[in-house]
Scaffold this motif. Sequence first.
Motif, PDB file in Angstrom:
ATOM      1  N   LEU A   4       0.833  -1.198   0.000  1.00 56.19           N
ATOM      2  CA  LEU A   4       0.000   0.000   0.000  1.00 56.19           C
ATOM      3  C   LEU A   4       0.871   1.253   0.000  1.00 56.19           C
ATOM      4  N   ALA A   5       1.886   1.256   0.842  1.00 58.30           N
ATOM      5  CA  ALA A   5       2.791   2.407   0.916  1.00 58.30           C
ATOM      6  C   ALA A   5       3.448   2.655  -0.436  1.00 58.30           C
ATOM      7  N   TYR A   6       3.907   1.605  -1.083  1.00 60.56           N
ATOM      8  CA  TYR A   6       4.553   1.742  -2.390  1.00 60.56           C
ATOM      9  C   TYR A   6       3.581   2.335  -3.409  1.00 60.56           C
ATOM     10  N   ASN A   7       2.354   1.799  -3.459  1.00 60.46           N
ATOM     11  CA  ASN A   7       1.362   2.272  -4.424  1.00 60.46           C
ATOM     12  C   ASN A   7       0.953   3.722  -4.197  1.00 60.46           C
ATOM     13  N   LEU A   8       0.977   4.151  -2.947  1.00 63.55           N
ATOM     14  CA  LEU A   8       0.570   5.523  -2.621  1.00 63.55           C
ATOM     15  C   LEU A   8       1.749   6.485  -2.505  1.00 63.55           C
TER      16      LEU A   8
ATOM     17  N   ARG B  29      -7.012  15.486  -3.050  1.00 63.29           N
ATOM     18  CA  ARG B  29      -8.104  14.771  -3.721  1.00 63.29           C
ATOM     19  C   ARG B  29      -7.548  13.724  -4.687  1.00 63.29           C
ATOM     20  N   ALA B  30      -6.488  14.079  -5.406  1.00 66.05           N
ATOM     21  CA  ALA B  30      -5.862  13.129  -6.338  1.00 66.05           C
ATOM     22  C   ALA B  30      -5.276  11.933  -5.589  1.00 66.05           C
ATOM     23  N   GLU B  31      -4.676  12.191  -4.419  1.00 64.06           N
ATOM     24  CA  GLU B  31      -4.125  11.089  -3.620  1.00 64.06           C
ATOM     25  C   GLU B  31      -5.239  10.196  -3.081  1.00 64.06           C
ATOM     26  N   TRP B  32      -6.374  10.804  -2.682  1.00 65.12           N
ATOM     27  CA  TRP B  32      -7.515  10.002  -2.239  1.00 65.12           C
ATOM     28  C   TRP B  32      -8.041   9.149  -3.393  1.00 65.12           C
ATOM     29  N   ALA B  33      -8.053   9.702  -4.599  1.00 69.17           N
ATOM     30  CA  ALA B  33      -8.489   8.940  -5.771  1.00 69.17           C
ATOM     31  C   ALA B  33      -7.566   7.735  -5.981  1.00 69.17           C
ATOM     32  N   ASP B  34      -6.265   7.941  -5.825  1.00 71.10           N
ATOM     33  CA  ASP B  34      -5.309   6.834  -5.928  1.00 71.10           C
ATOM     34  C   ASP B  34      -5.566   5.796  -4.837  1.00 71.10           C
ATOM     35  N   TYR B  35      -5.812   6.270  -3.618  1.00 72.41           N
ATOM     36  CA  TYR B  35      -6.100   5.363  -2.504  1.00 72.41           C
ATOM     37  C   TYR B  35      -7.322   4.501  -2.825  1.00 72.41           C
ATOM     38  N   CYS B  36      -8.370   5.138  -3.325  1.00 76.24           N
ATOM     39  CA  CYS B  36      -9.597   4.414  -3.672  1.00 76.24           C
ATOM     40  C   CYS B  36      -9.320   3.341  -4.721  1.00 76.24           C
ATOM     41  N   LYS B  37      -8.555   3.705  -5.717  1.00 75.85           N
ATOM     42  CA  LYS B  37      -8.231   2.761  -6.784  1.00 75.85           C
ATOM     43  C   LYS B  37      -7.463   1.559  -6.230  1.00 75.85           C
ATOM     44  N   VAL B  38      -6.501   1.832  -5.369  1.00 78.49           N
ATOM     45  CA  VAL B  38      -5.654   0.777  -4.812  1.00 78.49           C
ATOM     46  C   VAL B  38      -6.459  -0.172  -3.924  1.00 78.49           C
ATOM     47  N   VAL B  39      -7.381   0.357  -3.106  1.00 77.41           N
ATOM     48  CA  VAL B  39      -8.149  -0.506  -2.190  1.00 77.41           C
ATOM     49  C   VAL B  39      -9.457  -0.994  -2.804  1.00 77.41           C
ATOM     50  N   GLY B  40      -9.774  -0.535  -4.007  1.00 76.35           N
ATOM     51  CA  GLY B  40     -10.952  -1.032  -4.704  1.00 76.35           C
ATOM     52  C   GLY B  40     -12.281  -0.515  -4.184  1.00 76.35           C
TER      53      GLY B  40
END
Length: 83
Positions: free
Chosen positions: A29-33, A54-65
């Motif tokens: 998770l750390a690597y992806n974010l 907001r862009a980082e939250w969008a990435d977080y959402c994508k990573v955790v599905g």
Amino acid sequence: MQKEQINQPRRYSVFKELREEAGLTQEQLAYNLKKAVSTIRRWEAGGEEPKMTRAEWADYCKVVGKSFDELPQLLGILTESQG
């Protein structure tokens, strides 16, 4: 000499649950974010709330599905687990 364990209730961590549901380790998770593993650990321990754009939250959402709209409801759940 063995240290005495203190029986303290553990806090429920929605961040940990989301990560585990996505099948990710803290390191993945750390690597992806692009965050430090220690940052992920603090989020999961309740020591720090994520401070992301907001862009980082969008990435977080994508990573955790999860969708962004699901997060506020999920993040509002902070209870102590039994055990």
